[in-house]
Scaffold this motif. Structure first.
Motif, mmCIF file in Angstrom:
data_model
loop_
_atom_site.group_PDB
_atom_site.id
_atom_site.type_symbol
_atom_site.label_atom_id
_atom_site.label_comp_id
_atom_site.label_asym_id
_atom_site.label_seq_id
_atom_site.Cartn_x
_atom_site.Cartn_y
_atom_site.Cartn_z
ATOM 1 N N UNK A 444 0.800 -1.230 0.000
ATOM 2 C CA UNK A 444 0.000 0.000 0.000
ATOM 3 C C UNK A 444 0.830 1.276 0.000
ATOM 4 N N UNK A 445 2.142 1.126 0.156
ATOM 5 C CA UNK A 445 3.004 2.289 0.269
ATOM 6 C C UNK A 445 3.218 2.651 1.724
ATOM 7 N N UNK A 446 4.416 3.100 2.051
ATOM 8 C CA UNK A 446 4.737 3.496 3.429
ATOM 9 C C UNK A 446 4.137 4.864 3.688
ATOM 10 N N UNK A 447 3.203 4.927 4.625
ATOM 11 C CA UNK A 447 2.535 6.180 4.947
ATOM 12 C C UNK A 447 1.999 6.105 6.359
ATOM 13 N N UNK A 448 1.642 7.255 6.924
ATOM 14 C CA UNK A 448 1.050 7.291 8.249
ATOM 15 C C UNK A 448 -0.274 6.533 8.264
ATOM 16 N N UNK A 449 -1.025 6.658 7.186
ATOM 17 C CA UNK A 449 -2.322 5.976 7.103
ATOM 18 C C UNK A 449 -2.158 4.454 7.126
ATOM 19 N N UNK A 450 -1.222 3.923 6.313
ATOM 20 C CA UNK A 450 -1.045 2.466 6.276
ATOM 21 C C UNK A 450 -0.453 1.951 7.586
ATOM 22 N N UNK A 451 0.399 2.755 8.230
ATOM 23 C CA UNK A 451 0.937 2.371 9.543
ATOM 24 C C UNK A 451 -0.190 2.258 10.556
ATOM 25 N N UNK A 452 -1.042 3.293 10.622
ATOM 26 C CA UNK A 452 -2.145 3.274 11.574
ATOM 27 C C UNK A 452 -3.100 2.124 11.286
ATOM 28 N N UNK A 453 -3.405 1.928 10.016
ATOM 29 C CA UNK A 453 -4.360 0.887 9.661
ATOM 30 C C UNK A 453 -3.862 -0.486 10.077
ATOM 31 N N UNK A 454 -2.564 -0.724 9.907
ATOM 32 C CA UNK A 454 -1.999 -2.017 10.273
ATOM 33 C C UNK A 454 -2.231 -2.306 11.752
ATOM 34 N N UNK A 455 -1.943 -1.336 12.623
ATOM 35 C CA UNK A 455 -2.063 -1.572 14.054
ATOM 36 C C UNK A 455 -3.507 -1.483 14.542
ATOM 37 N N UNK A 456 -4.333 -0.704 13.869
ATOM 38 C CA UNK A 456 -5.751 -0.682 14.240
ATOM 39 C C UNK A 456 -6.405 -2.027 13.962
ATOM 40 N N UNK A 457 -5.933 -2.722 12.935
ATOM 41 C CA UNK A 457 -6.489 -4.030 12.589
ATOM 42 C C UNK A 457 -5.889 -5.160 13.418
ATOM 43 N N UNK A 458 -4.777 -4.869 14.118
ATOM 44 C CA UNK A 458 -4.062 -5.913 14.871
ATOM 45 C C UNK A 458 -4.475 -5.852 16.337
ATOM 46 N N UNK A 459 -5.253 -6.837 16.777
ATOM 47 C CA UNK A 459 -5.755 -6.835 18.155
ATOM 48 C C UNK A 459 -5.142 -7.935 19.013
ATOM 49 N N UNK A 460 -4.336 -8.827 18.427
ATOM 50 C CA UNK A 460 -3.753 -9.935 19.175
ATOM 51 C C UNK A 460 -2.802 -9.413 20.258
ATOM 52 N N UNK A 461 -2.682 -10.172 21.318
ATOM 53 C CA UNK A 461 -1.822 -9.815 22.456
ATOM 54 C C UNK A 461 -0.401 -9.510 22.004
ATOM 55 N N UNK A 462 0.094 -10.290 21.042
ATOM 56 C CA UNK A 462 1.496 -10.157 20.632
ATOM 57 C C UNK A 462 1.728 -8.998 19.669
ATOM 58 N N UNK A 463 0.652 -8.321 19.228
ATOM 59 C CA UNK A 463 0.804 -7.285 18.203
ATOM 60 C C UNK A 463 0.255 -5.932 18.649
ATOM 61 N N UNK A 464 -0.766 -5.915 19.433
ATOM 62 C CA UNK A 464 -1.577 -4.708 19.596
ATOM 63 C C UNK A 464 -0.776 -3.509 20.100
ATOM 64 N N UNK A 465 -1.262 -2.335 19.718
ATOM 65 C CA UNK A 465 -0.697 -1.045 20.115
ATOM 66 C C UNK A 465 -1.511 -0.560 21.308
#
Length: 632
Positions: A444-465
């Motif tokens: 998707x390209x390195x951007x603030x939006x793609x960075x945020x989206x990645x962590x907003x979608x990641x809810x697992x204990x080992x990943x979440x922000x």
């Protein structure tokens, strides 16, 4: 002479006794080499667990064998001209792994491993020593055979001079084969029970061991890694080959080739074959790697310990492909990258070198900070020892976005690492997390939006922000001084709060060298620091039966190592303050002249309420210093 490569299972699976000649030196591998060996085995085991089968096998060096004896009714023998150190290490590791399998109740696995330590004797064979796969040099032979045949309690009983009374090994004086088995036993146990590879990691041990099925899978993976995915180049000499000349040639004092040396040779060989100007390519593109003082020095905080050039190549390949790259097979990984399935990825070697060198300036800035936003992040990552994020940072630095957006991503990366550490969340999966982030950036390209989206979608204990609520709660309750490990990280947190606390009327200089973490209420508080009811607690070890007193002591102990009770002082002041009472400590803290302590010295009585109040104040600043996903 016959030269072939074989997995360890082939070498040790044959009915053969490997004889180490009497003139060979004793077993000499120390802790560093043993841990490197462990890293290789554990890396392949991890790959086997994740993917079913590693992408590449790992070469462990050469094994040079000279003809031994062959006779009817006797186990064949071979003389080990070179490679006895690694061959002995294989045997010691298998012995430790067998013990682990027996202890876990996996009898079938233990029996399988036994077959790689011992030969099945021929009918009527009189030589009892022939049952051993390996017969070491005479100086090691008795101990080695005892380690192969007896349990650890028997080892302690036979060699009590090498053990303390409580049963632990006297490391500095124990023979190296014994040390190897002891180290492997410990490493295997931690890996099988908790999934811990690195000897510095301990967070999972506090959570208890994993289930039996998971432990069995890890044991099986270690067995497969050693036997199937480690390979040796086996050189079998003929009767007319001069074993000594070959040994001296292969063990000359020439500096070993780095992975990047192999890459360079491969690249320029292809460039020459394709008619491209090798000299121009070297001068205009490759020369960026010719600063040997930088590129060939070990990356100081990256693991495993390898030259920067090898780490850079691994990170660059991950940034180019979005896939984790094995540092131990980085040359094979590069060949696969440059010519996937035998088809060139690039039309010219010049284009290939452009892709390879693209991230070199970024890596250099991360390793040698220059005052820029990227250099600031490099300093933080060095403190927190998180280099696995480099590929994603490479992609951000090269992206067609403005500097403010890049700085915002750098700040969020730092925030993610600090928030997870403060909240007690494991860093174990960082390599996988950041590999997936690199893949998202590639897609998707390195951007603030793609960075945020990645962590907003990641809810697992080992990943979440961690969000602000979780972070704030942790700052007030989690004993970070005890939990965080390296104190430099706590000092980094406190210094960032110091910077955020300063006003224009206070000193604006950089961080003074030698600052030390100080507990405002000391860990040894019982002597001079009364409880909230003005009663002094009894000394440690005294049984407290009164519930209200016991609860008050427990409540105080729970707050001592939390952020609200910590500050920074110079090392001499730290030693001077010691465990003194608040009335003596307060004026000394005022003299420290740090904004971090300015609110502390205004408090008349430093107690639980004061610690909680300060923790909330620091938390209010911290959620700004280390922003959440949507705060930047």
């Amino acid at each position: 002479m016959d030269v072939k490569d074989h997995p360890v299972i082939t070498v040790l699976g044959e009915s053969r006794c490997y004889i180490v000649p009497i003139y060979q030196r004793q077993y000499a591998w120390g802790d560093n080499l043993l841990k490197q060996f462990w890293d290789d085995v554990a890396a392949k085991a991890g790959e086997a667990l994740q993917t079913g089968k590693p992408k590449f096998q790992h070469y462990m060096g050469a094994l040079i064998l000279a003809p031994g004896t062959t006779a009817v009714g006797k186990t064949p023998t071979m003389q080990v001209v070179d490679g006895q150190q690694r061959l002995t290490t294989f045997q010691l590791f298998i012995a430790a792994l067998r013990v682990a399998a027996e202890g876990a109740g996996f009898a079938d696995m233990a029996a399988t491993l036994q077959g790689y330590l011992f030969n099945v004797p021929k009918v009527g064979e009189k030589d009892k020593d022939a049952r051993f796969k390996l017969s070491p040099t005479p100086a090691d032979r008795e101990l080695f055979r005892f380690l192969m045949t007896e349990n650890w309690d028997s080892v302690k009983a036979k060699y009590p001079q090498h053990f303390y009374k409580k049963g632990t090994l006297i490391w500095g004086q124990a023979p190296k084969p014994m040390r190897a088995v002891a180290l492997f036993r410990e490493l295997i146990d931690r890996y099988v029970r908790y999934g811990i590879v690195d000897t510095d990691e301990d967070e999972q041990e506090r959570q208890g061991p994993d289930d039996v099925d998971t432990q069995q899978q890890r044991l099986q993976a270690l067995q497969e890694a050693l036997l199937l995915y480690l390979k040796l180049v086996v050189i079998q000499l003929g009767e007319d080959d001069d074993a000594q000349v070959i040994f001296e040639t292969l063990n000359s004092k020439a500096e070993p080739l780095l992975a990047m040396d192999l890459v360079r040779n491969n690249i320029f060989h292809r460039a020459e074959a394709q008619g491209e100007s090798v000299q121009d390519l070297f001068d205009e593109k490759w020369s960026v790697f010719e600063d040997e003082a930088f590129w060939k020095a070990d990356a100081p905080r990256a693991k495993p310990r390898r030259p920067r050039i090898d780490h850079f190549l691994s990170h660059a390949l991950t940034a180019q492909t979005g896939r984790e790259t094995s540092l131990r097979e980085v040359y094979a990984e590069y060949r696969d990258f440059a010519r996937p399935r035998g088809t060139p990825r690039f039309s010219t070697v010049a284009d290939e070198l452009d892709a390879l060198t693209l991230y070199a300036p970024t890596y250099r800035t991360l390793e040698r900070p220059d005052g820029s936003a990227l250099g600031w992040l490099g300093e933080k990552l060095a403190t927190w020892e998180v280099a696995v994020i480099y590929p994603a940072i490479f992609m951000v630095a090269a992206a067609a976005i403005d500097d403010d957006e890049k700085s915002a991503i750098y700040r969020l990366i730092y925030s993610y690492i600090v928030r997870r550490a403060v909240c007690g969340l494991t860093p174990k999966n960082y390599n996988k997390n950041f590999e997936r982030l690199s893949a998202i950036f590639l897609e998707k390209g390195a951007s603030l939006q793609s960075f945020r989206q990645f962590f907003e979608d990641a809810t697992a204990y080992t990943v979440r922000f961690p969000d602000d609520a979780e972070f704030t709660a942790a700052l007030g309750t989690i004993p970070i001084y005890r939990n965080m490990g390296r104190k430099e990280r706590i000092a980094d947190i406190l210094w960032e709060i110091e910077l955020a606390t300063r006003t224009k009327f206070q000193a604006q200089g950089g961080r003074p060298p030698g600052l030390s973490i100080e507990h405002v209420m000391p860990q040894g508080w019982r002597t001079h620091w009364p409880l909230p009811n003005d009663e002094f607690a009894p000394s440690i070890g005294t049984v407290v039966t009164e519930p209200s007193l016991a609860n008050a002591i427990t409540a105080r102990d729970a707050l001592i190592d939390t952020l609200g009770n910590l500050t920074l002082v110079t090392q001499p002041l730290n030693s001077h303050l010691s465990n003194g009472p608040w009335k003596e400590k307060r004026p000394d803290l005022e003299d420290a002249l740090l904004a971090l302590s300015s609110a502390i010295v205004k408090v008349e009585k430093w107690d639980e309420a004061a610690i909680r109040e300060r923790a909330q104040s620091l938390a209010d600043k911290s959620v700004v210093i280390w922003p959440s996903l949507n705060r930047t």
